[in-house]
Design an enzyme around this catalytic site. Structure first.
Site, PDB file in Angstrom:
ATOM      1  N   LYS A 139       0.805  -1.212  -0.075  1.00 34.25           N
ATOM      2  CA  LYS A 139       0.004   0.048  -0.033  1.00 34.25           C
ATOM      3  C   LYS A 139       0.850   1.173   0.018  1.00 34.25           C
ATOM      4  CE  LYS A 139      -4.179  -1.537   2.166  1.00 34.25           C
ATOM      5  NZ  LYS A 139      -5.124  -1.583   3.453  1.00 34.25           N
ATOM      6  N   LYS A 189     -10.782  -4.834  -3.756  1.00 33.22           N
ATOM      7  CA  LYS A 189     -11.674  -3.616  -4.070  1.00 33.22           C
ATOM      8  C   LYS A 189     -10.893  -2.527  -4.624  1.00 33.22           C
ATOM      9  CE  LYS A 189     -13.776  -4.704   0.434  1.00 33.22           C
ATOM     10  NZ  LYS A 189     -13.174  -4.457   1.808  1.00 33.22           N
ATOM     11  N   LYS A 248      -4.760 -10.997  -7.007  1.00 38.03           N
ATOM     12  CA  LYS A 248      -6.035 -11.394  -6.442  1.00 38.03           C
ATOM     13  C   LYS A 248      -7.169 -10.382  -6.604  1.00 38.03           C
ATOM     14  CE  LYS A 248      -5.496  -8.754  -2.208  1.00 38.03           C
ATOM     15  NZ  LYS A 248      -5.474  -8.217  -0.730  1.00 38.03           N
TER      16      LYS A 248
HETATM   17  P1  TYM Z   1     -10.374  -6.884   3.723  1.00 36.66           P
HETATM   18  O1  TYM Z   1     -11.592  -6.097   4.058  1.00 36.66           O
HETATM   19  O2  TYM Z   1      -9.564  -6.484   2.694  1.00 36.66           O
HETATM   20  O3  TYM Z   1     -11.010  -8.280   3.201  1.00 36.66           O
HETATM   21  C1  TYM Z   1     -11.947  -8.995   3.831  1.00 36.66           C
HETATM   22  C2  TYM Z   1     -11.743 -10.406   3.892  1.00 36.66           C
HETATM   23  O4  TYM Z   1     -11.800 -10.901   2.750  1.00 36.66           O
HETATM   24  C3  TYM Z   1     -10.667 -11.860   2.080  1.00 36.66           C
HETATM   25  N1  TYM Z   1     -10.515 -11.513   0.942  1.00 36.66           N
HETATM   26  C4  TYM Z   1     -10.196 -12.524   0.065  1.00 36.66           C
HETATM   27  N2  TYM Z   1     -10.221 -13.877   0.065  1.00 36.66           N
HETATM   28  C5  TYM Z   1     -10.332 -14.606  -1.088  1.00 36.66           C
HETATM   29  N3  TYM Z   1      -9.682 -14.019  -2.223  1.00 36.66           N
HETATM   30  C6  TYM Z   1      -9.703 -12.580  -2.448  1.00 36.66           C
HETATM   31  N4  TYM Z   1      -9.301 -11.991  -3.323  1.00 36.66           N
HETATM   32  C7  TYM Z   1      -9.890 -11.750  -1.214  1.00 36.66           C
HETATM   33  N5  TYM Z   1      -9.911 -10.545  -1.054  1.00 36.66           N
HETATM   34  C8  TYM Z   1     -10.026 -10.663   0.369  1.00 36.66           C
HETATM   35  C9  TYM Z   1      -9.564 -11.311   3.182  1.00 36.66           C
HETATM   36  O5  TYM Z   1      -8.511 -12.129   3.335  1.00 36.66           O
HETATM   37  C10 TYM Z   1     -10.443 -10.958   4.507  1.00 36.66           C
HETATM   38  O6  TYM Z   1     -10.510 -12.063   5.376  1.00 36.66           O
HETATM   39  N6  TYM Z   1      -7.050  -6.228   7.586  1.00 36.66           N
HETATM   40  C11 TYM Z   1      -8.539  -7.010   7.340  1.00 36.66           C
HETATM   41  C12 TYM Z   1      -9.658  -6.455   8.168  1.00 36.66           C
HETATM   42  C13 TYM Z   1      -9.467  -6.918   9.405  1.00 36.66           C
HETATM   43  C14 TYM Z   1      -9.554  -8.081  10.283  1.00 36.66           C
HETATM   44  C15 TYM Z   1      -9.170  -7.705  11.620  1.00 36.66           C
HETATM   45  C16 TYM Z   1      -9.692  -9.211   9.667  1.00 36.66           C
HETATM   46  C17 TYM Z   1      -9.450  -5.557  10.533  1.00 36.66           C
HETATM   47  N7  TYM Z   1      -9.116  -6.220  11.613  1.00 36.66           N
HETATM   48  C18 TYM Z   1      -9.280  -8.487  12.563  1.00 36.66           C
HETATM   49  C19 TYM Z   1      -9.832 -10.328  10.681  1.00 36.66           C
HETATM   50  C20 TYM Z   1      -9.325  -9.905  12.065  1.00 36.66           C
HETATM   51  C21 TYM Z   1      -8.596  -6.580   5.758  1.00 36.66           C
HETATM   52  O7  TYM Z   1      -8.365  -5.405   5.357  1.00 36.66           O
HETATM   53  O8  TYM Z   1      -9.834  -7.368   5.310  1.00 36.66           O
END
Ligand code: TYM
Length: 356
Positions: free
Chosen positions: A134, A220, A217
């Site tokens: 990022k 968003k 991957k």
């Molecule tokens: P975020 O918002 O980017 O994504 C949410 C969840 O979706 C999964 N994910 C995917 N899985 C499979 N293929 C993909 N292309 C793909 N893109 C996203 C992510 O692995 C995630 O599980 N840092 C985290 C949010 C967060 C969090 C936490 C998660 C903040 N605190 C505590 C777990 C526990 C995030 O940005 O996810």
């Protein structure tokens, strides 16, 4: 190796639970960024959250504090936070069976992040690949200290709730490792306070690829043509699948040299519950056209009822407010208890005490 969703927790030794529950605890979060949730979010994470609601004491939240680590618009963040809760409910989270809340409604997240930051080495935070990625993206402007601290806040999110398991996609693996390291470090320096959580990563759908560039991957932050949004209208959705990048062959087969087709097979298999080998046999003689048409049809059938539910939930403003209030109260009960123990552990002077 991905952890099979069915595998038992490996190292999640529970410390005394602040709120006693006979069920193991699960926690996860999804950012309210972008225009909505995509298929990777659902298949990699939220699908498991829904499945785990009954067998686990489940905590799911929208990390709005994480969303301000990059430049953002306040009104959009407020709107997207509400929409995210509604979308999670439309996807199957039921506030009667899980605790659903917004991160900033529980200020203990920030407080614990500060404490954990003080036991995080600068070097280990610098190794986080999501930060490096990022920070390198010029459209996000200069990287902030908040972005650097992001994984520490994530560790706080998890440890506050004494989570045994954290269902996430593959891209969160490194953040989970840091969380485990910090939990163990805190426990050994200040006494057993935190449950050491285990990642819960699906074997097959842990990394859904971008339809236009299957080496990346689905995300968003990628152009919409390669990202299937749950709220995409059926026509747009079918077009995205039709124009998904594949190889020049015509064999519908999962293989390393066929990342585009493998990704679509993966999507269809996870949505329909049919095995890859079974799907390969079905499409053995049909070429890419018929296969893609069926993937598109399965997706349209999947999103249609979710989109309807989403609109209904969002329209019921008072209902959504009530969910948020109840979720914040349930989450705060657990978080406040953990923080009391953390403050005592690190040696913060309790108000009104003369000796320690
Ligand atoms: P975020 O918002 O980017 O994504 C949410 C969840 O979706 C999964 N994910 C995917 N899985 C499979 N293929 C993909 N292309 C793909 N893109 C996203 C992510 O692995 C995630 O599980 N840092 C985290 C949010 C967060 C969090 C936490 C998660 C903040 N605190 C505590 C777990 C526990 C995030 O940005 O996810």
């Amino acid at each position: 190796m991905p952890v099979e969703p069915t595998s038992p927790p490996t190292e999640s030794k529970s410390a005394d639970r602040p709120v006693l529950s006979p069920k193991p605890r699960v926690l996860s979060g999804i950012q309210p960024t972008g225009i909505g949730f995509h298929l990777g979010n659902y298949l990699g994470a939220v699908r498991n959250w829904v499945a785990m609601q009954d067998d686990f004491d489940a905590f799911y939240f929208v990390p709005d504090m994480h969303a301000i680590t990059v430049p953002h618009d306040p009104a959009t963040l407020r709107r997207r936070t509400r929409e995210s809760i509604a979308e999670l409910m439309a996807l199957g989270l039921d506030p009667a069976r899980c605790t659903l809340f917004v991160q900033s409604h529980v200020p203990e997240h920030a407080e614990l992040a500060w404490v954990l930051g003080c036991i995080t080495a600068y070097g280990e935070a610098s190794r986080m690949t999501q930060f490096k990625d990022k920070a390198a993206r010029s459209e996000l402007g200069a990287a902030t200290v908040g972005l650097f601290n992001y994984p520490v806040l994530q560790a706080a999110d998890i440890l506050l709730y004494q989570a045994d398991q954290v269902p996430v996609g593959d891209d969160q693996r490194q953040h989970l490792e840091l969380t485990r390291d910090l939990a163990k470090r805190f426990n050994s320096r200040f006494g057993g306070t935190f449950t050491v959580p285990a990642p819960y990563i699906p074997a097959r759908s842990a990394r859904i690829a971008d339809l236009q560039d299957p080496s990346r991957k689905m995300s968003k932050s990628r152009p919409p043509a390669g990202t299937v949004y749950i709220q995409d209208d059926p026509k747009a959705l079918a077009k995205k699948v039709r124009s998904a990048v594949t190889d020049t062959g015509r064999e519908v087969r999962a293989a390393e040299e066929k990342p585009g087709i493998s990704n679509l097979l993966n999507i269809l298999s996870t949505l329909t519950g049919r095995g890859i080998v079974d799907l390969e046999a079905t499409y053995a003689d049909s070429g890419y056209g018929a296969f893609k048409a069926d993937v598109a049809a399965a997706l349209v059938e999947f999103v249609a009822p979710i989109q309807q539910r989403y609109r209904d939930i969002l329209a019921d403003e008072a209902g959504l407010d009530a969910v948020l209030v109840a979720g914040a109260a349930k989450a705060t009960a657990v978080a406040a208890d953990t923080m009391r123990r953390v403050r005592a552990g690190v040696g913060f002077l309790p108000l009104g005490s003369r000796s320690g």
